[in-house]
Design a protein around this motif. Sequence first.
Motif, PDB file in Angstrom:
ATOM      1  N   GLN A  75       0.827  -1.212   0.000  1.00 47.04           N
ATOM      2  CA  GLN A  75       0.000   0.000   0.000  1.00 47.04           C
ATOM      3  C   GLN A  75       0.860   1.260   0.000  1.00 47.04           C
ATOM      4  OE1 GLN A  75      -2.006  -0.460   3.921  1.00 47.04           O
ATOM      5  NE2 GLN A  75      -1.126   1.510   4.423  1.00 47.04           N
ATOM      6  N   ASP A  76       2.122   1.145   0.427  1.00 47.76           N
ATOM      7  CA  ASP A  76       3.035   2.285   0.431  1.00 47.76           C
ATOM      8  C   ASP A  76       4.306   1.859  -0.297  1.00 47.76           C
ATOM      9  OD1 ASP A  76       4.825   4.342   0.932  1.00 47.76           O
ATOM     10  OD2 ASP A  76       4.151   4.651   2.998  1.00 47.76           O
ATOM     11  N   CYS A 125       9.718   0.465   7.280  1.00 48.59           N
ATOM     12  CA  CYS A 125       8.332   0.445   7.764  1.00 48.59           C
ATOM     13  C   CYS A 125       8.126  -0.598   8.864  1.00 48.59           C
ATOM     14  CB  CYS A 125       7.351   0.225   6.615  1.00 48.59           C
ATOM     15  SG  CYS A 125       7.343   1.602   5.452  1.00 48.59           S
ATOM     16  N   LYS A 126       9.138  -0.709   9.726  1.00 54.18           N
ATOM     17  CA  LYS A 126       9.061  -1.535  10.928  1.00 54.18           C
ATOM     18  C   LYS A 126       9.739  -0.773  12.058  1.00 54.18           C
ATOM     19  CE  LYS A 126       9.621  -6.033  10.533  1.00 54.18           C
ATOM     20  NZ  LYS A 126      10.244  -7.345  10.239  1.00 54.18           N
ATOM     21  N   TYR A 127       9.337  -1.113  13.283  1.00 48.13           N
ATOM     22  CA  TYR A 127       9.970  -0.523  14.457  1.00 48.13           C
ATOM     23  C   TYR A 127      11.213  -1.338  14.832  1.00 48.13           C
ATOM     24  CZ  TYR A 127       5.867   2.412  15.426  1.00 48.13           C
ATOM     25  OH  TYR A 127       4.860   3.344  15.368  1.00 48.13           O
ATOM     26  N   HIS A 191       0.596   2.809   8.783  1.00 52.02           N
ATOM     27  CA  HIS A 191       0.970   1.457   8.353  1.00 52.02           C
ATOM     28  C   HIS A 191       0.510   0.480   9.440  1.00 52.02           C
ATOM     29  CE1 HIS A 191       3.983   4.338   6.680  1.00 52.02           C
ATOM     30  NE2 HIS A 191       3.593   3.742   5.571  1.00 52.02           N
ATOM     31  N   PRO A 192      -0.660  -0.113   9.291  1.00 51.15           N
ATOM     32  CA  PRO A 192      -1.283  -0.885  10.377  1.00 51.15           C
ATOM     33  C   PRO A 192      -0.503  -2.116  10.813  1.00 51.15           C
ATOM     34  CG  PRO A 192      -2.525  -1.105   8.328  1.00 51.15           C
ATOM     35  CD  PRO A 192      -1.539  -0.028   8.106  1.00 51.15           C
ATOM     36  N   TRP A 193       0.438  -2.594  10.013  1.00 51.90           N
ATOM     37  CA  TRP A 193       1.239  -3.752  10.422  1.00 51.90           C
ATOM     38  C   TRP A 193       2.358  -3.378  11.394  1.00 51.90           C
ATOM     39  CZ3 TRP A 193       1.367  -1.644   5.477  1.00 51.90           C
ATOM     40  CH2 TRP A 193       2.543  -0.973   5.136  1.00 51.90           C
TER      41      TRP A 193
END
Length: 257
Positions: A75-76, A125-127, A191-193
């Motif tokens: 999505q991104d 796109c992760k912590y 980013h809901p994940w």
Amino acid sequence: MITKTWVKFCCMPALLGLLVAGCGNKEPAAEQPTAPSAVAPSTATPIDPATAATVIGVVKLAGEAPKAAKIDMSQDPACKGMNMAENVVATGGDLSNVFVYVKEGLGTRTFDVPKEIVTLDQSGCKYHPHVIGVMAGQTIKIVNSDPTTHNIHPTPKDNREWNESQPPQSAPLEKTFAREEIMLPVKCNQHPWMRMFVNVVKSPFYAVTGPDGRFEIKGLPPGDYTIAFIQEKLGEQDVKVTLAAKDTKTVDATFKP
């Protein structure tokens, strides 16, 4: 002719003046002690380094680790397609991202808030890290290393909730949590994940297991303790341990998938 009423009116200020002067000659009332506005916080008994003890151990996963779910990040375009969930990460049976801390045994001891800043990065796109520990009041610096906007949103039960966007190349955010809270979830609304956990504790005696499942908690005063092991999907295990002066005790834990 001067009336009686006029005489009374004129004499009143003089009489009042005499009364005030007479009162001024009395001994002043004894000063009352002022009650303290607040109770001073208890000061921790210093820990003697010569007697400090250490807890070490390994956290294992019994059996085969559940297959990690694939995350569709398409999505991104800045998030580079596919990735894997970090709910349960185990390599060769060694369990990562388990928060380990002294749950009981420190009594009323208090500890200074560390000046060291804990960094939480957003990359791919992760912590990173997926699980961290901080003391109440300690600063967390949140960095956005991605070429896309993130939206950091902690959802605590016992702390203040906030929700703040962070564009790419923007200045880091600096945040604190005031109250103890274990496995406080943090998500990204963009980013809901994206999901990670902050553990806010009252003492410096905590650790997070690495890829080898190992942890170390050092500097403990001798005593009886409850060590808690917490994994986001597999729950909590508590183990009691008694530490003598200069002890090094091994405390392991095993979770079942």
